[in-house]
Scaffold this active site. Sequence first.
Site, short mmCIF file in Angstrom:
data_model
loop_
_atom_site.label_atom_id
_atom_site.label_comp_id
_atom_site.label_asym_id
_atom_site.label_seq_id
_atom_site.Cartn_x
_atom_site.Cartn_y
_atom_site.Cartn_z
N ASN A 1 -10.46 0.34 -16.62
CA ASN A 1 -10.49 -0.88 -15.83
C ASN A 1 -11.52 -0.75 -14.72
O ASN A 1 -11.74 0.33 -14.18
CB ASN A 1 -9.09 -1.21 -15.28
CG ASN A 1 -8.84 -0.60 -13.90
OD1 ASN A 1 -9.26 -1.16 -12.88
ND2 ASN A 1 -8.19 0.55 -13.86
N PHE B 1 -10.11 -4.33 -7.11
CA PHE B 1 -9.17 -4.86 -6.10
C PHE B 1 -9.14 -6.39 -6.07
O PHE B 1 -9.18 -7.01 -5.01
CB PHE B 1 -9.51 -4.34 -4.69
CG PHE B 1 -9.26 -2.88 -4.44
CD1 PHE B 1 -8.59 -2.10 -5.36
CD2 PHE B 1 -9.70 -2.29 -3.26
CE1 PHE B 1 -8.36 -0.74 -5.14
CE2 PHE B 1 -9.48 -0.94 -3.02
CZ PHE B 1 -8.82 -0.16 -3.96
N SER C 1 -9.82 4.51 -5.74
CA SER C 1 -10.24 3.64 -6.84
C SER C 1 -11.73 3.82 -7.06
O SER C 1 -12.52 3.81 -6.12
CB SER C 1 -9.95 2.18 -6.51
OG SER C 1 -10.70 1.37 -7.40
N ASN D 1 -13.60 1.67 -8.39
CA ASN D 1 -14.19 0.35 -8.64
C ASN D 1 -14.60 -0.43 -7.41
O ASN D 1 -15.01 -1.58 -7.51
CB ASN D 1 -13.22 -0.48 -9.49
CG ASN D 1 -12.91 0.22 -10.79
OD1 ASN D 1 -13.81 0.72 -11.45
ND2 ASN D 1 -11.64 0.30 -11.15
N THR D 2 -14.44 0.15 -6.23
CA THR D 2 -14.97 -0.45 -5.00
C THR D 2 -16.09 0.48 -4.54
O THR D 2 -15.81 1.66 -4.28
CB THR D 2 -13.87 -0.58 -3.93
OG1 THR D 2 -12.88 -1.49 -4.41
CG2 THR D 2 -14.42 -1.08 -2.60
N LYS E 1 -3.15 8.29 -1.86
CA LYS E 1 -3.37 8.35 -3.32
C LYS E 1 -4.76 8.89 -3.60
O LYS E 1 -5.76 8.35 -3.11
CB LYS E 1 -3.20 6.96 -3.94
CG LYS E 1 -3.30 6.99 -5.47
CD LYS E 1 -2.74 5.73 -6.09
CE LYS E 1 -2.88 5.73 -7.59
NZ LYS E 1 -2.30 4.52 -8.19
N ASN F 1 -4.99 8.75 -9.25
CA ASN F 1 -5.57 7.47 -9.67
C ASN F 1 -6.30 7.67 -11.00
O ASN F 1 -6.20 8.73 -11.61
CB ASN F 1 -6.52 6.98 -8.56
CG ASN F 1 -6.56 5.46 -8.48
OD1 ASN F 1 -6.60 4.78 -9.51
ND2 ASN F 1 -6.53 4.93 -7.28
C1 LIG Z 1 -5.55 -2.16 -15.00
C2 LIG Z 1 -5.25 -1.15 -13.95
C3 LIG Z 1 -5.31 -1.52 -12.61
C4 LIG Z 1 -5.04 -0.60 -11.62
N1 LIG Z 1 -5.08 -0.99 -10.31
C5 LIG Z 1 -4.75 -0.11 -9.34
C6 LIG Z 1 -4.72 -0.51 -8.00
O1 LIG Z 1 -4.97 -1.67 -7.65
N2 LIG Z 1 -4.42 0.43 -7.05
C7 LIG Z 1 -4.12 1.72 -7.37
O2 LIG Z 1 -3.82 2.52 -6.49
N3 LIG Z 1 -4.11 2.12 -8.65
C8 LIG Z 1 -4.42 1.25 -9.64
N4 LIG Z 1 -4.41 1.65 -10.93
C9 LIG Z 1 -4.13 3.07 -11.23
C10 LIG Z 1 -2.68 3.33 -11.63
O3 LIG Z 1 -1.81 3.00 -10.56
C11 LIG Z 1 -2.48 4.80 -12.02
O4 LIG Z 1 -2.73 5.62 -10.89
C12 LIG Z 1 -3.40 5.24 -13.14
O5 LIG Z 1 -3.58 4.22 -14.09
C13 LIG Z 1 -2.89 6.48 -13.86
O6 LIG Z 1 -1.62 6.25 -14.43
P1 LIG Z 1 -1.39 5.82 -15.97
O7 LIG Z 1 -2.14 6.80 -16.82
O8 LIG Z 1 0.10 5.87 -16.16
O9 LIG Z 1 -1.91 4.45 -16.11
C14 LIG Z 1 -4.69 0.74 -11.95
C15 LIG Z 1 -4.62 1.10 -13.30
C16 LIG Z 1 -4.88 0.19 -14.29
C17 LIG Z 1 -4.80 0.62 -15.73
#
Ligand SMILES: Cc1cc2nc3c(=O)[nH]c(=O)nc-3n(C[C@H](O)[C@H](O)[C@H](O)COP(=O)(O)O)c2cc1C
Length: 337
Positions: A116, A120, A180, A182-183, A218, A247
């Site tokens: 992704n 934000f 993140s 992405n910022t 985080k 993350n």
């Molecule tokens: C589509 C998407 C959007 C995410 N948006 C955020 C976010 O806004 N803030 C954040 O701290 N982590 C975000 N994450 C990260 C997740 O909270 C998590 O830390 C990460 O995906 C690893 O866990 P997973 O393998 O179970 O997905 C996002 C993940 C995905 C897939």
Amino acid sequence: MYKSIIRPFLFNFDPEDIHHVTFSAIKLLYKLPFTKSIARSKFVIENPRLVREVFGLKFKNPVGLAAGFDKNAVLFDELSNYGFGFVEIGTVTPKPQPGNEKKRLFRLKKDEGIINRMGFNNEGVDAVVERLKHRKTDVIIGGNIGKNKVTANENAIDDYLICYEKLFDYVDYFVVNVSSPNTPNLRALQDKKPLTELLHTLQEANNKKRTSKPILLKIAPDLSDDQLLDIIDIVKATGIAGVIATNTTISRDNLLSEAKKEQGGLSGKPLTKRATEVIRFLAERSNKAFPIIGVGGIHSPEDAIEKINAGADLIQLYTGFIYEGPGLVKKINEALL
Ligand SMILES: Cc1cc2nc3c(=O)[nH]c(=O)nc-3n(C[C@H](O)[C@H](O)[C@H](O)COP(=O)(O)O)c2cc1C
């Protein structure tokens, strides 16, 4: 049924579109009188042996929904009926912002991952607060906070403080998201000096409250060992409550899917091993000095137990919830029992 019927159907559609359609469908279903009790009877287990007390909060069970799924606090009440012990909303920024251009969310089916680069996208802290005011669930709610894209890193502290102050009465714990990918430049805030300043300022504001709330950091899975050692020092020095590891990653090792060429953060199974390594490193090298929420590629009860054995006090899911369905939360809790 999820993996044989529902998931193949949902995976026919664009991932971001289907995310919103599913949210609307769940909202609609909850207008029917028995939906909540049916969901709870199927997915929720309550057992005193699952209860965890971590950073002064009492969690009904250690399995949470990770940030990014309910960015705007639209569905946390309904989601709490799928067995989670806690739900983290956000990342929320002070002002609303659209995020990156679409398309920005990609399934890596062969790898059971997601990339992704949402950036934000969120409706801003005021809209989120309005929704949280109507909170019905007694499941713990975390508020994950970030900075707006247009805010320079030098002024980032102001953005985090605004979100912290506005959300203070409505969430149970905070997460400072500096990880993140992405910022642009956000992850530079993980460097020792700016991070110490940011966390120190937030914790100082927190200490001034009549009752403070846990603030967690985080972190990215892409930090080096030296950077992780710095994180341990910073957590201890600033007195924040703990760490969420991890993350999404910018690494692209050993992937099979076409979509691996997409920019953004990778989550799901390809992240499992690295996230566990980071948790283990933090737990061992800090002598378990602070609580850790383990997240990254938990797709089975075994993955969850591995994170806990590595040193996680609580765990969170995102991508595993998409690939395995809501039954995964109950399966993990049953395995823990
Ligand atoms: C589509 C998407 C959007 C995410 N948006 C955020 C976010 O806004 N803030 C954040 O701290 N982590 C975000 N994450 C990260 C997740 O909270 C998590 O830390 C990460 O995906 C690893 O866990 P997973 O393998 O179970 O997905 C996002 C993940 C995905 C897939």
